[in-house]
Design an enzyme around this catalytic site. Sequence first.
Site, PDB file in Angstrom:
ATOM      1  N   GLU A   1      10.944   0.527   5.980  1.00 38.35           N
ATOM      2  CA  GLU A   1      10.833  -0.758   7.038  1.00 38.35           C
ATOM      3  C   GLU A   1      10.420  -1.142   8.036  1.00 38.35           C
ATOM      4  O   GLU A   1       9.322   0.367   8.564  1.00 38.35           O
ATOM      5  CB  GLU A   1      12.128   0.655   7.812  1.00 38.35           C
ATOM      6  CG  GLU A   1      12.446  -0.763   8.747  1.00 38.35           C
ATOM      7  CD  GLU A   1      14.099   0.228   9.276  1.00 38.35           C
ATOM      8  OE1 GLU A   1      14.247   1.893   8.933  1.00 38.35           O
ATOM      9  OE2 GLU A   1      14.401  -0.477  10.330  1.00 38.35           O
TER      10      GLU A   1
ATOM     11  N   LYS B   1       8.384   7.612  13.398  1.00 41.23           N
ATOM     12  CA  LYS B   1       7.743   6.688  13.870  1.00 41.23           C
ATOM     13  C   LYS B   1       8.431   5.933  14.923  1.00 41.23           C
ATOM     14  O   LYS B   1       8.090   5.588  15.758  1.00 41.23           O
ATOM     15  CB  LYS B   1       8.233   5.295  12.614  1.00 41.23           C
ATOM     16  CG  LYS B   1       7.072   4.551  11.691  1.00 41.23           C
ATOM     17  CD  LYS B   1       7.485   3.908  10.991  1.00 41.23           C
ATOM     18  CE  LYS B   1       8.862   4.013   9.712  1.00 41.23           C
ATOM     19  NZ  LYS B   1       9.130   2.826   9.435  1.00 41.23           N
TER      20      LYS B   1
ATOM     21  N   ARG C   1       8.716  15.740   2.311  1.00 40.04           N
ATOM     22  CA  ARG C   1       8.088  14.594   3.008  1.00 40.04           C
ATOM     23  C   ARG C   1       6.412  15.313   3.424  1.00 40.04           C
ATOM     24  O   ARG C   1       6.861  16.808   3.210  1.00 40.04           O
ATOM     25  CB  ARG C   1       8.776  14.206   3.466  1.00 40.04           C
ATOM     26  CG  ARG C   1       9.101  15.015   4.511  1.00 40.04           C
ATOM     27  CD  ARG C   1      10.506  14.074   5.584  1.00 40.04           C
ATOM     28  NE  ARG C   1       9.768  13.040   6.668  1.00 40.04           N
ATOM     29  CZ  ARG C   1      10.471  11.575   6.835  1.00 40.04           C
ATOM     30  NH1 ARG C   1      11.787  11.495   5.461  1.00 40.04           N
ATOM     31  NH2 ARG C   1       9.404  11.219   7.056  1.00 40.04           N
TER      32      ARG C   1
END
Length: 557
Positions: A34, A269, A259
């Site tokens: 994104e 982020k 992750r």
Amino acid sequence: MVKKEYSNFIEEIIEKDIESNRYGGRVHTRFPPEPNGYLHIGHAKSICLNFATAQKYNGKCNLRFDDTNPLKEDKKYVNSIIEDVKWLGFDWEDRLFYASSYFDKMYEYAVLLIKKNKAYVCDLSADEIRQYRGTLTSPGKDSPYRNRSIEENLELFERMKNGEFEDGSKTLRAKIDMSHPNLNMRDPVMYRILHTPHHKTANKWSIYPTYDWAHCLEDSIEGITHSLCTLEFADHRILYEWFLDELGIYKPQQIEFARLNLTYTVLSKRKLNKLVDGGYVQGWDDPRMPTLAGLRRRGYTPESIRDFVERTGVTKSDSVVDYALLEHCIRDELNRNAKRVMAVLEPLKVVITNYPEDEVEELDADNNPEKPEDGVRKIPFCREVYIEKEDFREDAPKKFFRLAPGREVRLKHAYYITCTDVIKDKNGNIVELHCTYDPKSKGGWTDDGRKVRGTLHWVSAKHCIDIKVRLYNHLFKDEEPGKDDSDFIESLNPDSCVVLDNCKAEPSLKDAKLEDRFQFLRKGYFCLDKDSNKNNLIFNRTATLKDSWSKIEKKTK
Ligand code: ATP
Ligand code: MG
């Protein structure tokens, strides 16, 4: 039967799919960021995994911007992501896609679900939707708008698209099951009203798809075979499959992996954004940031990051990787490749009293003992040199193998020197040392078998250049900043960047380029910072020389 060795569980699944001809033998992955921030080292894991897996099976990997939320997204992030994926060494060829290019298609699919009575327009607010959803232990409640007619839903949805309603006043929701044990299946929102311009579609849309609705369609439209994502999406898989089954369209296989987490680092982020916006760092590419732009500016190479990602493996359970492993990977590479030079970070002048006043010698210095083919360079030597302040002690203990009154040390590549006098200012601070040199020790050795314990780096006072260096430490004091709901900002390390602005370097460094990598002897690995100019050379320390990881590795072997 011989059991095949697989390098990770994802490849095992893919190989079975190839064998059974499930997708006609195709392997097609994608990296779907994104564009709401810069890429970080966690994304590097996903990039390497997606691109390298496709490569291994002669498949393809798309770069796709998951740009469905114009509130947080920006063209500048698109550009930085493109630059970073390229820099890491991967090529999407002609397959650069945007979720926003599929907005029309997604709208059509939504209309199809409404026509099948599988979606409805709901007037509940976001808060009310949450209240109606129920919990893990109690079922949800049907929305009072759940039984609108298909015609009414079609009309309202079109009017939502046409911008007739306020932000937040209506949503389009899937009609699934408000008492489903998986909360994601309790009539999830597919569209929300947002009168916000988009970086690609400008003012065309006043409704935007949610992540859950959009993501599975993007994968389906692009014919992705294996949709690799992180573990938190495992619970969403059932919803993605429901959407694609109801629409009767192509369905990829989603595979979840753990992750990457790193000690002394935050990898989200949202949090990185807060560091930038709050001015806690100098920007997304601050060399202390775990972003690819930050690591690049710090001196990390694409090879070292790919090596690191490879070593962390692909697993199904969450863990935190030691930052020391990342440093080990860059040290390993720089030890092999970095050019050795000398720079004195905190200079102390040494006058060699028996060295002729105006003489200058050009001495040979090897560029890299690990790579003799890199050759030698000339370094100037004269009567006055700088050494490191910490390499001298007036009242040195026996085990201090550096310079002290009456003791002899080797100046690397040059001569043996012996300290004869310590010159102080009126406050008693040492300002200069007087030494004598032994002309028979040229090159840093003698043939009389005399031993000196210490070897110091140095630069010629007459020829050196002024540089600044930035020494970096962990950005956070705690191994897991923000753990147990603490504020990660409070864990910031006040000493994460130490600037030394009166350093002296050998003259060859005046030609340093951004892509050059150096080992400052005894001081660490450094690279030129992009803020430098001819009159202001700034070097960032990429890593120290001490490798705590190799110690850990040895211990566990
Ligand atoms: P963040 O929490 O940092 O915002 P994200 O998952 O929201 O991360 P996206 O831009 O949606 O960011 O991520 C693109 C891809 O990168 C996704 O497929 C995501 O799963 C993957 N990814 C993100 N963070 C990590 C990580 N720490 N380790 C491995 N993969 C990651
Ligand atoms: Mg995300």
